[in-house]
Scaffold this motif. Structure first.
Motif: not given
Ligand code: FEO
Length: 384
Positions: A319-323
């Protein structure tokens, strides 16, 4: 090492590092790249990690071959590239530092000085004539920090690309570029797809023959291959057809479900099935897989009314990596009150363009015939 007749490699290999950026295992070490440009004016492009300052200074001195460096270009202030700046500038008191305004602010934070009496601040499109060539600077904000600039050399058609097009691994190790470049990209720059797209658009307007990144090999051939991969990665596109299954299992029952699903997927013709046990694999590999395959299965146990801790860490990481832009299926397990599927769905609700599979599976401890039939349906759905 010569890149061209007048551009020399002066970087170093780090074989002793345990965790790059305090997080990533690098079994084949790491390279901190730096370059010297010899023209009427001489330039050093970036410095290296502080553990290698002496070795790097020796490389620079040899490349300069008796000349003094007129300029030090600082493209990125993360310490793997910037840690040797102050020592270098003390050794060469007449060298002018060329960098972005933000980078000079960071130099003040790191070294107590922003070199106000010996600096040139550059921004988008600014140029630095060296004699036979001119360097042009472009902002590359958030690729990977906000101060980053990249540099174009119009004589040798080189793009000095900072962290862009970098990879894990020292330069004296032969290995596939894409695997470790992808793990590096998704882990370190993955969140910043839009800024990378912006940089790729700027690069498309330049005639580039060579890419000189700050990590990994200098790229001299087939540049479209690397640029195309960067375009896919930074637009969160699907690079590899197939399914990745990321799972946790405490007593082996969830693992049995995963093994059955993997078997069924292969039976139904899935081109590739990657399986990651999140408690035991390199989490960065699982994240890399999850951003490159189009279909993702999450299989996990209920734990403390949530999901198993390794899955929680994994979900936070993607989620942090904009999945985004993926089909996701869920297999949950829970003996008395399964909640994992709900928690995973709630987490995914914050991600763009996620399609949930229709045949998600709930196991109440051990696999039943009904579960097996559902897994079969899920495999068929994912192979459509
Ligand atoms: Fe290689 Fe963002 O530093």
């Amino acid at each position: 090492m010569k890149i061209t007749d007048t551009v020399l490699y002066v970087g170093v290999n780090d074989k002793s590092i345990d965790l790059f950026e305090g997080m990533y295992i690098v079994p084949n070490g790491m390279a901190y790249n730096s370059y010297v440009i010899l023209d009427e004016k001489t330039v050093v492009m970036d410095t290296v990690d502080g553990a290698f300052t002496d070795e790097w200074l020796g490389n620079v001195e040899a490349a300069l071959n008796g000349k003094k460096p007129d300029y030090l270009v600082v493209q990125h202030m993360e310490p793997d590239h910037s840690a040797s700046i102050d020592i270098f500038l003390n050794k060469y008191p007449e060298t002018i530092v060329v960098s972005s305004q933000k980078a000079f602010g960071m130099m003040k934070n790191f070294f107590g000085s922003d070199y106000g009496d010996r600096r040139i601040v550059v921004g988008e499109g600014d140029t630095l004539p060296l004699g036979e060539r001119t360097l042009t600077f472009y902002s590359a904000t958030m690729v990977h920090w906000p101060e980053v600039i990249v540099t174009y050399d119009d004589k040798d058609k080189i793009l000095f690309s900072a962290d862009g097009f970098g990879k894990f691994g020292a330069l004296d190790v032969e290995e596939d570029w894409a695997c470790e470049a992808r793990r590096y990209y998704v882990g370190i720059v993955g969140k910043f797809g839009k800024p990378v797209q912006t940089l790729l658009k700027k690069a498309a307007a330049l005639d580039i023959k060579i890419i000189c990144p700050l990590h990994g090999p200098v790229l001299t051939e087939n540049l479209d291959y690397y640029i195309n991969l960067y375009d896919i990665w930074s637009s969160y596109g699907v690079e590899r057809e197939g399914v990745v299954i990321n799972y946790t299992s405490v007593y082996g029952n969830t693992k049995k479900a995963v093994e059955l699903l993997a078997e069924k997927l292969k039976e139904y013709g899935c081109p590739k099935v990657a399986v990651n046990d999140l408690a035991r694999c390199d989490m960065a590999e699982a994240i890399e897989d999850t951003f490159s395959y189009g279909k993702v299965v999450l299989a996990t146990t209920t734990y403390n009314g949530s999901v198993f801790p390794f899955m929680k860490t994994f979900m936070n990481s993607i989620v942090d990596r904009a999945f985004q832009n993926r089909t996701v299926a869920i297999i949950e397990n829970g003996t008395w009150a399964p909640t994992a599927a709900k928690v995973l769905k709630d987490t995914l609700a914050g991600c763009n363009n996620i399609t949930l599979a229709e045949n998600n599976v709930t196991i109440l401890s051990a696999l039943t015939e009904e579960n097996k039939a559902k897994i079969d349906e899920l495999a068929k759905e994912l192979c459509k």
